[in-house]
Design a protein around this motif. Structure first.
Motif, PDB file in Angstrom:
ATOM      1  N   SER A 172      -2.639   7.094  -5.177  1.00 31.49           N
ATOM      2  CA  SER A 172      -2.128   8.526  -4.505  1.00 31.49           C
ATOM      3  C   SER A 172      -3.538   9.309  -3.903  1.00 31.49           C
ATOM      4  O   SER A 172      -3.072   9.811  -2.892  1.00 31.49           O
ATOM      5  N   ASP A 173      -4.478   9.070  -4.358  1.00 39.32           N
ATOM      6  CA  ASP A 173      -5.672   9.874  -3.867  1.00 39.32           C
ATOM      7  C   ASP A 173      -6.066   9.329  -2.368  1.00 39.32           C
ATOM      8  O   ASP A 173      -6.864   9.920  -1.691  1.00 39.32           O
ATOM      9  N   LEU A 174      -5.676   8.057  -2.247  1.00 44.00           N
ATOM     10  CA  LEU A 174      -5.990   7.484  -0.779  1.00 44.00           C
ATOM     11  C   LEU A 174      -4.806   7.849   0.199  1.00 44.00           C
ATOM     12  O   LEU A 174      -5.033   7.608   1.263  1.00 44.00           O
ATOM     13  N   LYS A 175      -3.774   8.411  -0.233  1.00 40.65           N
ATOM     14  CA  LYS A 175      -2.630   8.703   0.471  1.00 40.65           C
ATOM     15  C   LYS A 175      -3.079   9.680   1.676  1.00 40.65           C
ATOM     16  O   LYS A 175      -3.533  10.724   1.498  1.00 40.65           O
ATOM     17  N   GLY A 176      -2.796   9.164   2.996  1.00 39.56           N
ATOM     18  CA  GLY A 176      -3.234  10.345   3.990  1.00 39.56           C
ATOM     19  C   GLY A 176      -4.615   9.951   4.622  1.00 39.56           C
ATOM     20  O   GLY A 176      -4.683  10.538   5.557  1.00 39.56           O
ATOM     21  N   LEU A 177      -5.438   9.336   3.593  1.00 42.75           N
ATOM     22  CA  LEU A 177      -6.742   9.055   4.326  1.00 42.75           C
ATOM     23  C   LEU A 177      -6.814   7.680   5.092  1.00 42.75           C
ATOM     24  O   LEU A 177      -7.649   7.458   5.853  1.00 42.75           O
ATOM     25  N   ILE A 178      -6.154   6.803   4.488  1.00 39.28           N
ATOM     26  CA  ILE A 178      -5.968   5.403   5.278  1.00 39.28           C
ATOM     27  C   ILE A 178      -4.764   5.247   5.407  1.00 39.28           C
ATOM     28  O   ILE A 178      -3.803   5.094   4.435  1.00 39.28           O
ATOM     29  N   GLU A 179      -4.382   4.753   6.597  1.00 34.39           N
ATOM     30  CA  GLU A 179      -3.018   4.491   7.155  1.00 34.39           C
ATOM     31  C   GLU A 179      -2.402   3.129   6.554  1.00 34.39           C
ATOM     32  O   GLU A 179      -3.350   1.941   6.820  1.00 34.39           O
ATOM     33  N   PRO A 180      -1.494   2.635   5.974  1.00 35.18           N
ATOM     34  CA  PRO A 180      -1.007   1.612   5.308  1.00 35.18           C
ATOM     35  C   PRO A 180      -1.127   0.644   6.428  1.00 35.18           C
ATOM     36  O   PRO A 180      -1.277  -0.654   5.967  1.00 35.18           O
TER      37      PRO A 180
ATOM     38  N   PHE B  33       0.540  -1.174   0.136  1.00 34.20           N
ATOM     39  CA  PHE B  33       0.122   0.048   0.026  1.00 34.20           C
ATOM     40  C   PHE B  33       0.847   1.409  -0.206  1.00 34.20           C
ATOM     41  O   PHE B  33       0.556   2.271  -0.609  1.00 34.20           O
ATOM     42  N   MET B  34       2.059   1.183   0.728  1.00 33.89           N
ATOM     43  CA  MET B  34       2.667   2.500   0.872  1.00 33.89           C
ATOM     44  C   MET B  34       3.152   2.817  -0.638  1.00 33.89           C
ATOM     45  O   MET B  34       3.368   3.802  -1.055  1.00 33.89           O
ATOM     46  N   ILE B  35       3.721   1.755  -1.210  1.00 37.35           N
ATOM     47  CA  ILE B  35       4.212   1.890  -2.759  1.00 37.35           C
ATOM     48  C   ILE B  35       2.985   2.390  -3.738  1.00 37.35           C
ATOM     49  O   ILE B  35       3.224   3.168  -4.471  1.00 37.35           O
ATOM     50  N   ALA B  36       1.881   1.555  -3.529  1.00 35.97           N
ATOM     51  CA  ALA B  36       0.755   2.115  -4.250  1.00 35.97           C
ATOM     52  C   ALA B  36       0.309   3.599  -4.300  1.00 35.97           C
ATOM     53  O   ALA B  36      -0.043   4.299  -5.002  1.00 35.97           O
ATOM     54  N   TYR B  37       0.516   4.083  -2.864  1.00 33.69           N
ATOM     55  CA  TYR B  37       0.017   5.420  -2.274  1.00 33.69           C
ATOM     56  C   TYR B  37       1.013   6.253  -3.172  1.00 33.69           C
ATOM     57  O   TYR B  37       0.452   7.390  -3.532  1.00 33.69           O
ATOM     58  N   GLU B  38       2.036   5.967  -3.683  1.00 38.51           N
ATOM     59  CA  GLU B  38       2.868   6.833  -4.357  1.00 38.51           C
ATOM     60  C   GLU B  38       2.506   7.144  -5.901  1.00 38.51           C
ATOM     61  O   GLU B  38       2.877   7.987  -6.581  1.00 38.51           O
ATOM     62  N   LYS B  39       1.851   6.100  -6.178  1.00 40.11           N
ATOM     63  CA  LYS B  39       1.385   6.167  -7.817  1.00 40.11           C
ATOM     64  C   LYS B  39       0.005   5.896  -8.059  1.00 40.11           C
ATOM     65  O   LYS B  39      -0.958   6.697  -7.853  1.00 40.11           O
ATOM     66  N   ASP B  40      -0.562   4.664  -8.058  1.00 35.76           N
ATOM     67  CA  ASP B  40      -1.735   4.524  -8.678  1.00 35.76           C
ATOM     68  C   ASP B  40      -2.990   4.782  -7.714  1.00 35.76           C
ATOM     69  O   ASP B  40      -4.115   5.078  -7.689  1.00 35.76           O
TER      70      ASP B  40
END
Length: 196
Positions: A34-42, A25-32
């Motif tokens: 990214s709109d969920l980054k910060g909303l859901i903790e990995p 998820f941390m890797i996916a948050y950087e690309k695909d």
């Protein structure tokens, strides 16, 4: 084998699944994603969220999902060969606490910020998982929760032989975990090829 050791193994494997999932998820948050980054903790993501990861178009995430599958298969095999009730074992708080002691001995929370950093840290993540699995095999071998200090260093001496399949234990549980270490190292090799 002592019940507490028999019971902590599936919990260790569960922690490993969560660790691999978190990194995915941390890797996916950087690309695909990214709109969920910060909303859901990995690290708050449950295995039920795998479908979201499976939709991610990233080769590294696919390798991590493959690793997760290998750990799940190992866990299922462990339950079968030891004739354990999965619900009973997984609901046992003592086993979970013992496994978490093992987990937090080896797994470091990397404060990575970039996609490149996350990929670089996967080497350390996989290596730490191998150490954790080896530690667990030592507990099985000695039939004790507390292992001697020298066994922490023993891993480094035996690691390359273990990866080459030169260590053949008689215990089927140890053999199962050694095979998982080898399988996960193969995945790490795939990650290394993708990041070169």
């Amino acid at each position: 084998m002592e019940d507490s050791i028999k019971g902590l193994v599936p919990h260790v494997l569960s922690f490993i699944i969560n660790e691999l999932c978190k990194n995915g998820f941390m890797i996916a948050y950087e690309k695909d994603l990214s709109d969920l980054k910060g909303l859901i903790e990995p690290d708050s993501i449950s295995p039920d969220d795998f479908e979201l990861l499976e939709a991610v178009d990233d080769d590294i995430v696919r390798v991590l999902l493959g690793s997760i599958d290998k750990v799940i298969k190992c866990s299922k095999t462990y339950f079968l060969i030891n004739n354990l009730d999965e619900m009973e074992v997984m609901e046992n708080e003592e086993y979970n606490l013992l496994a978490s002691d093992n987990y937090y001995t080896y797994i470091i929370d990397w404060e990575s910020k970039s996609y490149k950093d996350l990929l670089y840290n996967l080497n350390a993540v996989y290596f730490s998982i191998s150490q954790l699995l080896y530690h667990t095999t030592c507990q099985i071998k000695l039939d004790e929760v507390e292992i001697p200090e020298d066994m922490y260093d023993e891993f480094l001496d035996k690691y390359s032989d273990l990866l080459r399949g030169k260590i053949n234990p008689d215990d089927k549980n140890i053999s199962l975990l050694y095979d998982l270490i080898i399988d996960l190292n193969t995945d790490l090799g795939d990650i290394d090829k993708l990041t070169d």
